[in-house]
Design a protein around this motif. Structure first.
Motif, PDB file in Angstrom:
ATOM      1  N   LEU A 107      11.908  16.921  -9.970  1.00  0.00           N
ATOM      2  CA  LEU A 107      12.237  15.721 -10.739  1.00  0.00           C
ATOM      3  C   LEU A 107      12.921  14.666  -9.876  1.00  0.00           C
ATOM      4  CD1 LEU A 107      13.420  17.022 -14.218  1.00  0.00           C
ATOM      5  CD2 LEU A 107      11.347  15.780 -13.665  1.00  0.00           C
ATOM      6  N   VAL A 108      13.787  15.106  -8.982  1.00  0.00           N
ATOM      7  CA  VAL A 108      14.459  14.160  -8.081  1.00  0.00           C
ATOM      8  C   VAL A 108      13.441  13.480  -7.169  1.00  0.00           C
ATOM      9  CG1 VAL A 108      16.053  14.016  -6.123  1.00  0.00           C
ATOM     10  CG2 VAL A 108      16.711  15.280  -8.159  1.00  0.00           C
ATOM     11  N   VAL A 109      12.502  14.251  -6.635  1.00  0.00           N
ATOM     12  CA  VAL A 109      11.467  13.681  -5.771  1.00  0.00           C
ATOM     13  C   VAL A 109      10.605  12.697  -6.548  1.00  0.00           C
ATOM     14  CG1 VAL A 109       9.359  14.247  -4.483  1.00  0.00           C
ATOM     15  CG2 VAL A 109      11.415  15.606  -4.158  1.00  0.00           C
ATOM     16  N   ALA A 110      10.248  13.046  -7.791  1.00  0.00           N
ATOM     17  CA  ALA A 110       9.401  12.173  -8.603  1.00  0.00           C
ATOM     18  C   ALA A 110      10.103  10.854  -8.911  1.00  0.00           C
ATOM     19  CB  ALA A 110       9.015  12.872  -9.897  1.00  0.00           C
ATOM     20  N   GLU A 111      11.347  10.913  -9.333  1.00  0.00           N
ATOM     21  CA  GLU A 111      12.081   9.687  -9.670  1.00  0.00           C
ATOM     22  C   GLU A 111      12.319   8.819  -8.436  1.00  0.00           C
ATOM     23  OE1 GLU A 111      13.237   8.231 -12.520  1.00  0.00           O
ATOM     24  OE2 GLU A 111      12.001   9.702 -13.556  1.00  0.00           O
ATOM     25  N   THR A 112      12.674   9.459  -7.323  1.00  0.00           N
ATOM     26  CA  THR A 112      12.937   8.706  -6.098  1.00  0.00           C
ATOM     27  C   THR A 112      11.678   8.013  -5.600  1.00  0.00           C
ATOM     28  OG1 THR A 112      14.652  10.297  -5.505  1.00  0.00           O
ATOM     29  CG2 THR A 112      13.840   8.869  -3.753  1.00  0.00           C
ATOM     30  N   SER A 113      10.567   8.735  -5.607  1.00  0.00           N
ATOM     31  CA  SER A 113       9.329   8.113  -5.131  1.00  0.00           C
ATOM     32  C   SER A 113       8.873   7.004  -6.083  1.00  0.00           C
ATOM     33  CB  SER A 113       8.223   9.151  -4.941  1.00  0.00           C
ATOM     34  OG  SER A 113       7.890   9.760  -6.159  1.00  0.00           O
ATOM     35  N   ALA A 114       9.133   7.148  -7.373  1.00  0.00           N
ATOM     36  CA  ALA A 114       8.770   6.089  -8.321  1.00  0.00           C
ATOM     37  C   ALA A 114       9.599   4.830  -8.073  1.00  0.00           C
ATOM     38  CB  ALA A 114       8.954   6.569  -9.751  1.00  0.00           C
ATOM     39  N   LEU A 115      10.900   4.991  -7.863  1.00  0.00           N
ATOM     40  CA  LEU A 115      11.754   3.828  -7.637  1.00  0.00           C
ATOM     41  C   LEU A 115      11.442   3.126  -6.325  1.00  0.00           C
ATOM     42  CD1 LEU A 115      15.175   5.192  -8.929  1.00  0.00           C
ATOM     43  CD2 LEU A 115      13.723   3.472  -9.984  1.00  0.00           C
ATOM     44  N   ILE A 116      11.232   3.895  -5.268  1.00  0.00           N
ATOM     45  CA  ILE A 116      10.896   3.289  -3.979  1.00  0.00           C
ATOM     46  C   ILE A 116       9.508   2.649  -4.048  1.00  0.00           C
ATOM     47  CG2 ILE A 116      10.454   3.770  -1.537  1.00  0.00           C
ATOM     48  CD1 ILE A 116      12.613   5.941  -1.729  1.00  0.00           C
ATOM     49  N   GLY A 117       8.595   3.283  -4.774  1.00  0.00           N
ATOM     50  CA  GLY A 117       7.253   2.712  -4.934  1.00  0.00           C
ATOM     51  C   GLY A 117       7.282   1.398  -5.686  1.00  0.00           C
ATOM     52  N   MET A 118       8.111   1.333  -6.739  1.00  0.00           N
ATOM     53  CA  MET A 118       8.233   0.075  -7.480  1.00  0.00           C
ATOM     54  C   MET A 118       8.831  -1.024  -6.616  1.00  0.00           C
ATOM     55  SD  MET A 118       9.247   0.958 -11.367  1.00  0.00           S
ATOM     56  CE  MET A 118       9.965   2.577 -11.293  1.00  0.00           C
ATOM     57  N   ALA A 119       9.776  -0.655  -5.764  1.00  0.00           N
ATOM     58  CA  ALA A 119      10.349  -1.646  -4.855  1.00  0.00           C
ATOM     59  C   ALA A 119       9.305  -2.104  -3.836  1.00  0.00           C
ATOM     60  CB  ALA A 119      11.558  -1.057  -4.140  1.00  0.00           C
ATOM     61  N   ARG A 163       0.827  -1.216   0.000  1.00  0.00           N
ATOM     62  CA  ARG A 163       0.000   0.000   0.000  1.00  0.00           C
ATOM     63  C   ARG A 163       0.857   1.261   0.000  1.00  0.00           C
ATOM     64  NH1 ARG A 163      -4.062  -0.798   4.683  1.00  0.00           N
ATOM     65  NH2 ARG A 163      -2.389  -2.032   5.541  1.00  0.00           N
ATOM     66  N   ILE A 164       1.970   1.242   0.713  1.00  0.00           N
ATOM     67  CA  ILE A 164       2.874   2.397   0.696  1.00  0.00           C
ATOM     68  C   ILE A 164       3.486   2.551  -0.690  1.00  0.00           C
ATOM     69  CG2 ILE A 164       5.075   3.275   1.586  1.00  0.00           C
ATOM     70  CD1 ILE A 164       4.274   2.123   4.308  1.00  0.00           C
ATOM     71  N   GLY A 165       3.822   1.435  -1.329  1.00  0.00           N
ATOM     72  CA  GLY A 165       4.366   1.487  -2.681  1.00  0.00           C
ATOM     73  C   GLY A 165       3.397   2.095  -3.673  1.00  0.00           C
ATOM     74  N   ILE A 166       2.120   1.721  -3.581  1.00  0.00           N
ATOM     75  CA  ILE A 166       1.105   2.300  -4.462  1.00  0.00           C
ATOM     76  C   ILE A 166       0.971   3.793  -4.197  1.00  0.00           C
ATOM     77  CG2 ILE A 166      -1.380   2.314  -4.954  1.00  0.00           C
ATOM     78  CD1 ILE A 166       0.050   0.004  -6.242  1.00  0.00           C
ATOM     79  N   ALA A 167       0.981   4.191  -2.933  1.00  0.00           N
ATOM     80  CA  ALA A 167       0.884   5.616  -2.595  1.00  0.00           C
ATOM     81  C   ALA A 167       2.070   6.394  -3.159  1.00  0.00           C
ATOM     82  CB  ALA A 167       0.805   5.783  -1.079  1.00  0.00           C
ATOM     83  N   LEU A 168       3.257   5.806  -3.103  1.00  0.00           N
ATOM     84  CA  LEU A 168       4.431   6.486  -3.651  1.00  0.00           C
ATOM     85  C   LEU A 168       4.364   6.591  -5.170  1.00  0.00           C
ATOM     86  CD1 LEU A 168       7.277   5.106  -1.388  1.00  0.00           C
ATOM     87  CD2 LEU A 168       6.476   7.453  -1.533  1.00  0.00           C
ATOM     88  N   LEU A 169       3.820   5.586  -5.830  1.00  0.00           N
ATOM     89  CA  LEU A 169       3.668   5.666  -7.283  1.00  0.00           C
ATOM     90  C   LEU A 169       2.663   6.742  -7.671  1.00  0.00           C
ATOM     91  CD1 LEU A 169       3.747   1.895  -8.264  1.00  0.00           C
ATOM     92  CD2 LEU A 169       5.491   3.626  -8.706  1.00  0.00           C
TER      93      LEU A 169
END
Length: 97
Positions: A55-67, A18-24
């Motif tokens: 952009l850094v926040v977007a990419e970081t949250s996408a990578l952590i969300g995918m993990a 659920r945290i991953g989905i929220a980050l995505l």
């Protein structure tokens, strides 16, 4: 006759998922914020800093969300969107014969 307990169609997802989905979702919204930053009345330096930081926040949250959601969920999303991994043969340049 005995009544069976009602079960939901999908089991409860773990907190990590659920945290991953929220980050995505946050990542997608952050990319929209990048477009908004372009139209803000800021000077060039402030706009560049906000743009880069967003952009850094977007990419970081996408990578952590995918993990967080896991391999299976990322594969399912990629297959639904038609995103496939390129094969090695497609990446190699043609040889001259």
């Amino acid at each position: 006759m005995t009544a069976t307990p009602a079960t939901s169609a999908s089991p409860k997802k773990p907190l990590r998922f659920r945290i991953g989905i929220a980050l995505l979702i946050l990542s997608a919204l952050t990319y929209v914020a990048v477009l908004v930053i372009l139209f803000l009345p800021l000077d060039s330096g402030a706009k560049a800093a906000a743009f880069g930081g967003t952009l850094v926040v977007a990419e970081t949250s996408a990578l952590i969300g995918m993990a967080g959601v896991g391999k299976e969920a990322v594969r399912a999303v990629r297959s639904r969107l038609g995103l496939r991994r390129r094969s090695r043969a497609a990446e190699q340049p043609p040889t001259a014969e």
